[in-house]
Design a protein around this motif. Structure first.
Motif, short mmCIF file in Angstrom:
data_model
loop_
_atom_site.label_atom_id
_atom_site.label_comp_id
_atom_site.label_asym_id
_atom_site.label_seq_id
_atom_site.Cartn_x
_atom_site.Cartn_y
_atom_site.Cartn_z
N ALA A 1 0.13 4.72 5.89
CA ALA A 1 0.09 4.89 4.37
C ALA A 1 -1.01 5.63 3.88
O ALA A 1 -1.01 6.30 2.98
N GLN A 2 -2.13 5.46 4.59
CA GLN A 2 -3.33 6.28 4.24
C GLN A 2 -3.21 7.80 4.57
O GLN A 2 -3.47 8.50 3.83
N ASP B 1 -2.75 6.38 -6.58
CA ASP B 1 -3.86 6.54 -5.69
C ASP B 1 -4.90 5.71 -5.59
O ASP B 1 -5.14 5.46 -4.56
N LEU C 1 -0.94 8.95 1.71
CA LEU C 1 -1.80 9.28 0.65
C LEU C 1 -2.46 10.51 0.79
O LEU C 1 -2.51 11.22 -0.38
N ALA D 1 -3.72 2.44 -4.19
CA ALA D 1 -3.44 2.34 -2.84
C ALA D 1 -4.42 2.46 -1.93
O ALA D 1 -4.83 1.64 -0.86
N ALA E 1 2.42 1.88 -3.29
CA ALA E 1 1.53 2.30 -4.24
C ALA E 1 1.27 3.89 -4.03
O ALA E 1 1.21 4.58 -4.92
N VAL E 2 1.51 4.43 -2.71
CA VAL E 2 1.05 5.68 -2.65
C VAL E 2 2.40 6.54 -3.05
O VAL E 2 2.28 7.50 -3.83
N VAL F 1 0.95 -1.14 0.10
CA VAL F 1 0.04 -0.02 0.09
C VAL F 1 0.99 1.19 -0.06
O VAL F 1 0.63 2.17 -0.90
#
Length: 971
Positions: free
Chosen positions: A691-692, A662, A695, A665, A656-657, A653
């Protein structure tokens, strides 16, 4: 009398629904239908009608049924259903199943490669799904699974995956489930709530429907042709159950209470007096016709279970082959038992009420005696108790009242299930073992079961249950349990706490283990405690946690080497490799190589998986390569390691960020978080939440970032390994996207303070990358500081390396080495290639310094950055880039439709959309007039665009410009 009514009674709507679902499946619109109702309500009869409809329309039908023989047998209904594919004569070996074909060897003996496999339910579910689709022959397929209320947890795990993924496939799944409380019923209701399946609830028949059914079975035109007292009796005793109607009617006819004469059916005597008042008496009357020996045989079979093996039954009863088969054939004729395909040596009772009726005929003592004889027979015929025989013997021992022996067998079966990856069955079997052994007063045996149960619960994510067992450890200590075994149990529980992210609970268990060993030192056990303590130390807040963890791990590794403890050695080397990573990546890789070698040498698949995961993590940090992580994740799925699967998912995740993916993720984070929150896996929750937040920060959305970080604190985020990342990857970047460098530096200063108080093995917080660049730009870091940072291994990690190269470029520019500075920027851009936001933010940050010191291409860099941040709708940086271009005297172009189609090099040079239209036509070497005609402009305007293109691109002349256009088109 007919054995069944010629047509279904009272089920027209349900049958119509099934017919519609079958038609949809033939059109590639698969679905799931659960037929739910009480025992005997007609689920199997309705399913049989669906089978007839499917066969009549050319669909393939696969049928399987769950078993109640002892503990549930993993995948029994699926194996039975899929095995029918190999009896149809169609070649299946060439099906395009790819890597999923070997996985199916767990269900299909013909495809068993002989390799030990413990594939996760997700992978196995996908393999079954692909096989169903491939075997559909283009005509659709019906998969019928009966009696799911008796299904094993593994079957339900695969079924749950199928339920959620059968849409848009040519497969209809029909499953029958009783209304009794069961996991299968929970699955059906859950699937209905989320719209993944249809639940068809079959109610009992109404009084008129019972009468209609009786008339149909007796072959008369209407219920009026049946004696009224018979109809009344059947309605009252059956309560609307079709099965009971059939059985009671059969009893009436068999007893002579209901007879057929020239004038039709008539009652002889009082049905209330002559007809048995319970179904059990009716069934037993039919069994009585088999004789005393037949009753004994059927009673023994009932104790063995709904399904029973003939070899064991013969050993229990002592009858010869001819007698055994004779009674079985008579039982089939009496509609009591049926051959249990595909197993040739197994039979099963036609209905579970038959077993209950037989049990009412037996005294508890008789039932226990038969169970004991059955267990002895199983143990004599299969001394090794391989496969499912161990679980069957355990169930029989329990029925016989031999609870300690049953507990030992359940423990053995559970240990085998755990080793084979049947995690849910392992938990079920080991839980039964623990419970029985607790009652039996054998603390040593109970402790042995707990040693397997605790890690099984942890892998299954049932941390609460594992911690509930903590209180029992004290009781075991007072029951003569050896100090070594008790310390081992405390260490196992400490490891569970570490997996759950509960470092304080884990440390308490370590302290208790050491207290137990204080009076009876044991180096080998102490090593197991030390290595678990090392992992906990790495997560426990404190300035010396890294050194403390390393010291414990080295001690454990040395002891493991002396005493031959491969698991402890692997665990120790894996932790030491994590700590060594910040000193020397090669040292870290060497230690992981040792762990991998030991795991392979001693056949320790879990430890091999952990080593592979850490190797993959090192490769990701070093070069952004996720290949190793993906391989490790696949291995974790095969082994059923929930912890590693979701740990890797969290890293993916974040990857991907950082790569600017986006949507990927966001979706992956939500999916992963839903699971790890439910399982209370705090480390995984913290990592994904971090991770969020990153993002949201990389989108410049401070409000969303802060709202996400609020959840981080709820999961013991303070002092955690992940905390510095929330400030460095999220907070600092959000500030930079707001053009607030002062705030960004404050965030990075907070990262440094956190890492000083609680050293982290996560090295992407900015101390060795972004922080250095900002300090250099601000004039707070010189060559000496640069040399100090770049001497570390962390500065060579790819994410950090991009910023280190930019810092080097700024220093070189100030020293007058413009060409070297530009080369350093080129190295930075190469390192930043996977990370578009960081790449363009870096260009924006160094452009002003490059202009001031007269090196590089600050105008081009600002144009690239301005276009990127305009596309991402990050206004503050976009505006800053435009302002910078104006300060440098460069024109600022408006963003027109089509700008994104201009190659980046031309866009950086300031080529407009209309100029690019002209540029593309020059590949055909057209005249100004021809270009003007194509674009509906004047020849004079075309000439001006060409002149501007020559200036912006640095082309020597028009011919050179035409050659560049042609090269772009051909490339």
């Amino acid at each position: 009398m007919r054995s069944h009514a010629p047509s279904l009674v009272g089920r027209d709507l349900h049958l119509t629904q099934l017919e519609r679902s079958l038609a949809d499946a033939r059109q590639g619109m698969g679905s799931v239908v659960f037929l739910v109702g009480e025992a005997g309500v007609g689920k199997s009869r309705l399913a049989a009608e669906a089978v007839g409809q499917a066969v009549g329309s050319g669909m393939r039908v696969l049928r399987g049924r769950s078993s109640t023989t002892g503990p549930a047998v993993p995948f029994r209904p699926l194996t039975e259903a899929l095995m029918s594919l190999f009896r149809g004569g169609d070649p299946l070996d060439d099906l395009a199943l790819g890597p999923y074909r070997p996985v199916l060897g767990r269900l299909i003996p013909d495809w068993d490669t002989g390799e030990r496999d413990s594939t996760s339910m997700v992978i196995l579910g996908e393999a079954v799904l692909r096989l169903l689709i491939a075997a559909g022959r283009g005509q659709g397929q019906l998969l019928l699974l009966e009696d799911l209320h008796d299904a094993d947890p593994e079957t339900l795990g695969v079924l749950e995956y199928l339920v959620d993924n059968l849409a848009y496939t040519p497969v209809l799944l029909v499953a029958t489930v009783r209304t009794d409380i069961s996991d299968a019923l929970d699955l059906a209701q859950s699937a209905r709530r989320r719209g993944a399946a249809t639940v068809v609830e079959l109610p009992p028949l109404s009084r008129p429907q019972v009468h209609e059914m009786v008339a149909a079975q007796l072959g008369v035109d209407s219920p009026g042709d049946v004696p009224a007292e018979v109809l009344d009796r059947l309605w009252e005793d059956s309560a609307g159950s079709p099965y009971l109607v059939e059985e009671l009617l059969q009893s009436m006819i068999g007893s002579g209470t209901l007879v057929q004469g020239p004038g039709g059916w008539r009652a002889v005597g009082d049905p209330r007096r002559d007809v048995p008042s319970t179904l059990a008496r009716g069934i037993l009357r039919r069994i009585d016709r088999l004789g005393a020996q037949g009753l004994t045989l059927m009673s023994a079979a009932a104790v063995l279970g709904r399904r029973f093996p003939l070899s064991v039954l013969q050993r229990v009863t002592g009858v010869d082959d001819r007698t055994l088969l004779g009674h079985l054939h008579a039982g089939v004729a009496a509609r009591l038992v049926v051959p249990d395909e595909p197993a040739p040596d197994w039979y099963s009772f036609r209905h579970s009420p038959t077993l209950k009726a037989l049990f009412t005929h037996m005294t508890p003592g008789r039932r226990a005696e038969l169970a004991r004889r059955g267990a002895q027979a199983v143990e004599e015929l299969h001394p090794a108790l391989e496969g499912d025989w161990c679980a069957l013997a355990a169930g029989l021992r329990c029925e016989a009242g031999d609870r300690v022996e049953a507990g030992l067998l359940y423990a053995d079966a559970g240990g085998r299930a755990l080793a084979a990856g049947a995690l849910n069955s392992a938990v079920t079997l080991l839980s039964r073992a623990e419970s029985l052994l607790a009652e039996g007063g054998d603390p040593q045996a109970r402790a042995a079961a707990l040693e397997n149960l605790l890690p099984a619960l942890a892998e299954a994510g049932d941390f609460a249950r594992a911690f509930d067992l903590a209180d029992d450890l004290h009781a075991l200590g007072g029951e003569g349990l050896s100090p070594v075994r008790l310390a081992t149990l405390h260490a196992r529980l400490a490891k569970v706490a570490h997996t759950a992210g509960r470092w304080s609970d884990g440390n308490r268990q370590v302290d208790r283990a050491r207290e137990v060993l204080a009076g009876t030192p044991d180096e080998a056990t102490a090593a197991a405690v030390d290595v678990t303590a090392a992992y906990l130390a790495l997560d426990t807040p404190g300035p010396d946690r890294t050194q403390h963890a390393e010291k414990l791990a080295r001690s454990a590794a040395d002891t493991a080497e002396r005493h031959g403890l491969p698991v402890v050695a692997c665990q120790a080397w894996e932790l030491l490799a994590t700590v060594a990573r910040e000193r020397d990546p090669r040292e870290s890789e060497a230690m992981l190589g040792q762990a991998m070698s030991a795991a392979e040498r001693h056949r320790l698949p879990l430890q091999r998986m952990y080593a592979a995961t850490r190797m993959g993590g090192n490769a990701w940090l070093a070069e952004g390569d996720t290949g190793g992580l993906l391989s490790a994740r696949a291995e974790a799925l095969r082994l059923g390691s929930v912890n590693i699967v979701h740990t890797v998912d969290g890293i993916l995740v974040l990857d991907a960020v950082l790569r600017g993916r986006d949507d990927v993720a966001r979706s992956a984070a939500a999916e992963c978080l839903a699971v790890v929150r439910r399982l209370r896996m705090a480390p995984a929750v913290r990592y994904v939440v971090m991770a969020q937040a990153t993002l949201e920060a990389h989108r410049g959305d401070r409000q969303a970032m802060e709202a996400t970080l609020a959840a981080f604190t709820e999961w013991d985020g303070a002092g955690s390994q992940e905390e510095p990342l929330t400030r460095g990857l999220a907070g600092a970047f959000c500030a930079l996207l707001e053009e607030n460098r002062e705030l960004a530096r404050e965030e990075l200063a907070a990262v440094q303070a956190m890492e000083a108080d609680n050293p982290s093995t996560y090295h992407l917080g900015g101390t060795h990358g972004l922080g250095l660049l900002l300090d250099v730009l601000e004039g707070d870091a010189d060559r000496a500081r640069y040399a100090e940072i770049t001497a570390t291994a962390m500065a060579r990690m790819r994410w950090n390396r991009q910023f280190v190269h930019l810092a080097e470029a700024v220093l070189l520019g100030r020293e007058g080495a413009g060409a070297d500075a530009a080369a350093a920027v080129a190295r930075a851009l190469a390192a930043a290639e996977p990370y578009p936001l960081a790449q363009h933010l870096g260009l924006r940050l160094v452009a002003d310094a490059a202009h001031e010191d007269g090196w590089g291409d600050p105008v081009g860099w600002l144009r690239r950055a301005e276009h990127h941040f305009h596309e991402r709708d990050i206004a503050a940086v976009t505006g800053a880039c435009r302002a910078g271009l104006r300060r440098l005297g460069a024109p600022v172009h408006q963003h027109r439709s089509g700008t994104s189609g201009i190659p980046e090099q031309l866009r950086t040079q300031g080529v407009t959309v209309r100029e690019f239209d002209v540029f593309r036509l020059l590949a055909e070497r057209l005249s100004n007039k021809d270009i003007a005609d194509r674009l509906f402009i004047s020849p004079r305007t075309a000439e001006k665009h060409i002149a501007s293109l020559i200036t912006k691109t640095g082309a020597a002349n028009r011919a050179d410009l035409c050659a560049r256009s042609a090269a772009l088109r051909s490339g």
